[in-house]
Design an enzyme around this catalytic site. Structure first.
Site, PDB file in Angstrom:
ATOM      1  N   GLN A 174      -6.262   0.321  -3.274  1.00  0.00           N
ATOM      2  CA  GLN A 174      -6.049   1.607  -2.605  1.00  0.00           C
ATOM      3  C   GLN A 174      -7.318   2.438  -2.700  1.00  0.00           C
ATOM      4  O   GLN A 174      -7.400   3.512  -2.127  1.00  0.00           O
ATOM      5  CB  GLN A 174      -4.903   2.348  -3.288  1.00  0.00           C
ATOM      6  CG  GLN A 174      -3.586   1.601  -3.240  1.00  0.00           C
ATOM      7  CD  GLN A 174      -2.567   2.257  -4.172  1.00  0.00           C
ATOM      8  OE1 GLN A 174      -1.904   3.213  -3.808  1.00  0.00           O
ATOM      9  NE2 GLN A 174      -2.464   1.736  -5.376  1.00  0.00           N
ATOM     10  N   HIS A 200      -6.813   1.879   2.082  1.00  0.00           N
ATOM     11  CA  HIS A 200      -6.969   3.295   2.423  1.00  0.00           C
ATOM     12  C   HIS A 200      -8.365   3.647   2.922  1.00  0.00           C
ATOM     13  O   HIS A 200      -8.743   4.804   2.920  1.00  0.00           O
ATOM     14  CB  HIS A 200      -6.598   4.170   1.219  1.00  0.00           C
ATOM     15  CG  HIS A 200      -5.147   4.088   0.844  1.00  0.00           C
ATOM     16  ND1 HIS A 200      -4.642   4.491  -0.380  1.00  0.00           N
ATOM     17  CD2 HIS A 200      -4.070   3.642   1.553  1.00  0.00           C
ATOM     18  CE1 HIS A 200      -3.331   4.295  -0.413  1.00  0.00           C
ATOM     19  NE2 HIS A 200      -2.962   3.772   0.739  1.00  0.00           N
ATOM     20  N   PRO A 214      -2.280   3.231 -18.850  1.00  0.00           N
ATOM     21  CA  PRO A 214      -1.994   3.915 -20.125  1.00  0.00           C
ATOM     22  C   PRO A 214      -0.756   4.808 -20.053  1.00  0.00           C
ATOM     23  O   PRO A 214      -0.217   5.187 -21.093  1.00  0.00           O
ATOM     24  CB  PRO A 214      -3.254   4.760 -20.397  1.00  0.00           C
ATOM     25  CG  PRO A 214      -4.090   4.696 -19.180  1.00  0.00           C
ATOM     26  CD  PRO A 214      -3.587   3.616 -18.277  1.00  0.00           C
ATOM     27  N   GLU A 215      -0.328   5.149 -18.831  1.00  0.00           N
ATOM     28  CA  GLU A 215       0.839   6.031 -18.663  1.00  0.00           C
ATOM     29  C   GLU A 215       1.955   5.277 -17.945  1.00  0.00           C
ATOM     30  O   GLU A 215       1.674   4.401 -17.129  1.00  0.00           O
ATOM     31  CB  GLU A 215       0.467   7.245 -17.792  1.00  0.00           C
ATOM     32  CG  GLU A 215      -0.697   8.075 -18.313  1.00  0.00           C
ATOM     33  CD  GLU A 215      -0.357   8.788 -19.611  1.00  0.00           C
ATOM     34  OE1 GLU A 215       0.847   9.044 -19.850  1.00  0.00           O
ATOM     35  OE2 GLU A 215      -1.298   9.050 -20.389  1.00  0.00           O
TER      36      GLU A 215
HETATM   37  C1  BJW Z   1      -5.642   4.317 -15.639  1.00  0.00           C
HETATM   38  C2  BJW Z   1      -6.772   4.612 -16.377  1.00  0.00           C
HETATM   39  C3  BJW Z   1      -7.436   3.529 -16.934  1.00  0.00           C
HETATM   40  C4  BJW Z   1      -6.019   6.469 -15.667  1.00  0.00           C
HETATM   41  N1  BJW Z   1      -6.970   2.292 -16.731  1.00  0.00           N
HETATM   42  N2  BJW Z   1      -5.195   3.083 -15.467  1.00  0.00           N
HETATM   43  C5  BJW Z   1       8.645   9.701   1.039  1.00  0.00           C
HETATM   44  C6  BJW Z   1       8.943   8.413   0.636  1.00  0.00           C
HETATM   45  C7  BJW Z   1       8.111   7.345   0.952  1.00  0.00           C
HETATM   46  C8  BJW Z   1       6.938   7.551   1.665  1.00  0.00           C
HETATM   47  C9  BJW Z   1       6.654   8.842   2.067  1.00  0.00           C
HETATM   48  C10 BJW Z   1       7.487   9.901   1.764  1.00  0.00           C
HETATM   49  N3  BJW Z   1       6.917  11.031   2.279  1.00  0.00           N
HETATM   50  C11 BJW Z   1       5.750  10.701   2.886  1.00  0.00           C
HETATM   51  C12 BJW Z   1       5.571   9.362   2.760  1.00  0.00           C
HETATM   52  C13 BJW Z   1       4.442   8.557   3.255  1.00  0.00           C
HETATM   53  C14 BJW Z   1       3.176   8.774   2.455  1.00  0.00           C
HETATM   54  C15 BJW Z   1       3.503   8.687   0.957  1.00  0.00           C
HETATM   55  O1  BJW Z   1       3.619   7.638   0.364  1.00  0.00           O
HETATM   56  N4  BJW Z   1       3.612   9.827   0.305  1.00  0.00           N
HETATM   57  C16 BJW Z   1       3.983   9.867  -1.119  1.00  0.00           C
HETATM   58  C17 BJW Z   1       3.123  10.871  -1.845  1.00  0.00           C
HETATM   59  C18 BJW Z   1       5.472  10.141  -1.214  1.00  0.00           C
HETATM   60  N5  BJW Z   1       2.293   7.679   2.837  1.00  0.00           N
HETATM   61  C19 BJW Z   1       1.476   7.796   3.878  1.00  0.00           C
HETATM   62  O2  BJW Z   1       1.416   8.825   4.546  1.00  0.00           O
HETATM   63  C20 BJW Z   1       0.697   6.547   4.272  1.00  0.00           C
HETATM   64  N6  BJW Z   1       0.862   6.292   5.649  1.00  0.00           N
HETATM   65  C21 BJW Z   1       2.054   6.041   6.191  1.00  0.00           C
HETATM   66  O3  BJW Z   1       3.072   5.956   5.545  1.00  0.00           O
HETATM   67  O4  BJW Z   1       1.988   5.866   7.542  1.00  0.00           O
HETATM   68  C22 BJW Z   1       3.188   5.693   8.294  1.00  0.00           C
HETATM   69  C23 BJW Z   1       2.793   5.548   9.735  1.00  0.00           C
HETATM   70  C24 BJW Z   1       3.100   4.385  10.408  1.00  0.00           C
HETATM   71  C25 BJW Z   1       2.727   4.251  11.756  1.00  0.00           C
HETATM   72  C26 BJW Z   1       2.024   5.286  12.383  1.00  0.00           C
HETATM   73  C27 BJW Z   1       1.697   6.443  11.702  1.00  0.00           C
HETATM   74  C28 BJW Z   1       2.079   6.583  10.356  1.00  0.00           C
HETATM   75  C29 BJW Z   1      -0.790   6.783   4.065  1.00  0.00           C
HETATM   76  C30 BJW Z   1      -1.151   6.949   2.643  1.00  0.00           C
HETATM   77  C31 BJW Z   1      -2.635   7.276   2.522  1.00  0.00           C
HETATM   78  C32 BJW Z   1      -3.036   7.609   1.115  1.00  0.00           C
HETATM   79  N7  BJW Z   1      -4.341   8.141   1.114  1.00  0.00           N
HETATM   80  C33 BJW Z   1      -4.912   8.580  -0.151  1.00  0.00           C
HETATM   81  C34 BJW Z   1      -6.169   9.464   0.127  1.00  0.00           C
HETATM   82  C35 BJW Z   1      -7.267   8.736   0.771  1.00  0.00           C
HETATM   83  C36 BJW Z   1      -8.201   8.073  -0.181  1.00  0.00           C
HETATM   84  C37 BJW Z   1      -8.937   9.030  -1.068  1.00  0.00           C
HETATM   85  O5  BJW Z   1      -9.387  10.094  -0.597  1.00  0.00           O
HETATM   86  O6  BJW Z   1      -9.124   8.685  -2.246  1.00  0.00           O
HETATM   87  O7  BJW Z   1      -5.227   7.479  -0.974  1.00  0.00           O
HETATM   88  S1  BJW Z   1      -3.783   9.523  -1.146  1.00  0.00           S
HETATM   89  C38 BJW Z   1      -4.325   8.922  -2.671  1.00  0.00           C
HETATM   90  O8  BJW Z   1      -3.234   8.240  -3.297  1.00  0.00           O
HETATM   91  C39 BJW Z   1      -5.403   7.889  -2.363  1.00  0.00           C
HETATM   92  C40 BJW Z   1      -5.037   6.789  -3.302  1.00  0.00           C
HETATM   93  O9  BJW Z   1      -5.535   5.563  -2.819  1.00  0.00           O
HETATM   94  C41 BJW Z   1      -3.523   6.853  -3.342  1.00  0.00           C
HETATM   95  C42 BJW Z   1      -2.924   6.262  -4.557  1.00  0.00           C
HETATM   96  O10 BJW Z   1      -3.351   6.947  -5.708  1.00  0.00           O
HETATM   97  P1  BJW Z   1      -3.665   6.108  -7.014  1.00  0.00           P
HETATM   98  O11 BJW Z   1      -4.751   5.150  -6.760  1.00  0.00           O
HETATM   99  O12 BJW Z   1      -2.394   5.566  -7.528  1.00  0.00           O
HETATM  100  O13 BJW Z   1      -4.284   7.228  -7.981  1.00  0.00           O
HETATM  101  P2  BJW Z   1      -3.573   8.308  -8.897  1.00  0.00           P
HETATM  102  O14 BJW Z   1      -4.595   9.349  -9.227  1.00  0.00           O
HETATM  103  O15 BJW Z   1      -2.307   8.779  -8.310  1.00  0.00           O
HETATM  104  O16 BJW Z   1      -3.179   7.521 -10.226  1.00  0.00           O
HETATM  105  C43 BJW Z   1      -4.143   7.043 -11.127  1.00  0.00           C
HETATM  106  C44 BJW Z   1      -3.424   6.203 -12.166  1.00  0.00           C
HETATM  107  O17 BJW Z   1      -4.391   5.594 -12.990  1.00  0.00           O
HETATM  108  C45 BJW Z   1      -2.483   7.012 -13.095  1.00  0.00           C
HETATM  109  O18 BJW Z   1      -1.226   6.349 -13.142  1.00  0.00           O
HETATM  110  C46 BJW Z   1      -3.196   6.956 -14.439  1.00  0.00           C
HETATM  111  O19 BJW Z   1      -2.272   6.924 -15.537  1.00  0.00           O
HETATM  112  C47 BJW Z   1      -3.933   5.654 -14.328  1.00  0.00           C
HETATM  113  N8  BJW Z   1      -5.118   5.554 -15.173  1.00  0.00           N
HETATM  114  N9  BJW Z   1      -6.930   5.999 -16.357  1.00  0.00           N
HETATM  115  C48 BJW Z   1      -5.826   2.122 -15.981  1.00  0.00           C
HETATM  116  N10 BJW Z   1      -8.554   3.721 -17.686  1.00  0.00           N
END
Ligand code: BJW
Ligand code: ZN
Length: 237
Positions: free
Chosen positions: A86, A104, A204-205
């Site tokens: 991601q 992403h 870790p979480e």
């Molecule tokens: C460690 C560590 C160490 C710390 N070792 N670990 C309700 C239900 C279901 C879905 C939806 C809903 N409402 C809306 C939606 C859809 C929405 C969604 O899922 N929203 C949720 C928030 C509910 N999804 C979308 O909109 C997606 N598109 C879509 O659904 O399209 C439908 C469609 C179809 C056809 C036509 C049109 C539309 C798109 C999602 C795009 C996400 N984009 C982002 C931003 C861009 C990239 C960027 O700028 O970075 O992507 S959001 C952000 O979240 C980013 C990340 O890739 C993504 C995931 O985050 P990630 O990687 O999990 O990071 P964190 O910070 O959340 O977590 C870090 C973790 O690391 C923590 O757990 C720490 O504990 C851990 N950690 N140190 C290991 N050393």
């Protein structure tokens, strides 16, 4: 053995890249990451969104892969490894992973938000982080935007198809450094589990995946991953 890795921002945290939801100290800490990563946020204030992404572009270019990225690359000597990430950084590739699918988008690719053409022109320099930066303008008059998937936007077809295939063909799925809340990526471990595939979480979480994962290792990526492949048989006993 076929290993599919699903990675998130946590794997790059130890390289110095703030995670998506945990950047409490940065210049942008007072802004909502959901707003900065949405089409509404872009239309409301393209200069701020561009400033944020440009800062992350330069930050990532300046850091190195860590032991977690390198461990996954080294697994390629023992297993067929596919990385589904991601993350919008390129640290898996720089560590040596050869099959990497970005769900992403990328901090290193740009396109016009009107005519969709790729943009390979110059980028504004950024000696200091700046809250707002003017985005370049395309020859069609549209604004150049990062080629990133924002909330509400569809994931790119090809990486998504590869991700589903890699999940369906995996013997083991390793889910590392993700809060497992953003869909559709967060649905991939469920798909693996529904097929009886072993899912190992490294974080870790606790996350919403922790309860259903086959094993959850409560450690950081750079600690857990270097030993993980050898530890797997014992962990699965
Ligand atoms: C460690 C560590 C160490 C710390 N070792 N670990 C309700 C239900 C279901 C879905 C939806 C809903 N409402 C809306 C939606 C859809 C929405 C969604 O899922 N929203 C949720 C928030 C509910 N999804 C979308 O909109 C997606 N598109 C879509 O659904 O399209 C439908 C469609 C179809 C056809 C036509 C049109 C539309 C798109 C999602 C795009 C996400 N984009 C982002 C931003 C861009 C990239 C960027 O700028 O970075 O992507 S959001 C952000 O979240 C980013 C990340 O890739 C993504 C995931 O985050 P990630 O990687 O999990 O990071 P964190 O910070 O959340 O977590 C870090 C973790 O690391 C923590 O757990 C720490 O504990 C851990 N950690 N140190 C290991 N050393
Ligand atoms: Zn254009």
């Amino acid at each position: 053995m076929r290993v599919t890795v699903l990675s998130g921002a946590g794997i790059s945290a130890e390289s110095g890249v703030p995670t998506f939801r945990d950047d409490k100290n940065g210049l942008w800490a007072r802004f909502d990451p959901y707003e900065l990563s949405s089409t509404q946020g872009w239309h409301k204030n393209p200069e701020r969104v561009w400033g944020w992404y440009l800062w992350r572009h330069y930050l990532v270019a300046d850091v190195e892969p860590n032991a977690g990225h390198r461990a996954i690359a080294a697994w390629q000597d023992h297993a067929e490894v596919t990385v589904v990430t991601q993350n919008v950084d390129d640290l898996h590739e720089r560590a040596g992973s050869t099959a990497v699918h970005h769900l992403h988008g990328s901090l290193f690719e740009f396109r016009c938000d009107r005519c969709d053409m790729d943009y390979t022109g110059p980028l504004p320099r950024m000696a200091e982080p700046a809250l707002e930066v003017e985005p370049p303008v395309c020859h069609c008059g549209g604004l150049i935007r990062p080629d990133i998937v924002w909330f509400g936007e569809a994931l790119p077809d090809e990486p998504w198809q590869r991700a589903v295939e890699a999940t369906q063909s995996a013997d083991v799925m390793v889910v590392v450094g993700t809060s497992a809340i953003v869909y559709p990526a967060a649905g991939l471990p469920d798909l693996a589990l529904s097929r009886g595939t072993i899912v190992v979480e490294v974080n870790p979480e606790p996350t919403p995946l922790t309860r259903s994962a086959t094993i959850s290792i409560r450690e950081g990526a750079s600690q857990a991953l270097p030993e993980l492949l050898q530890r797997l048989p014992a962990l699965l006993k």
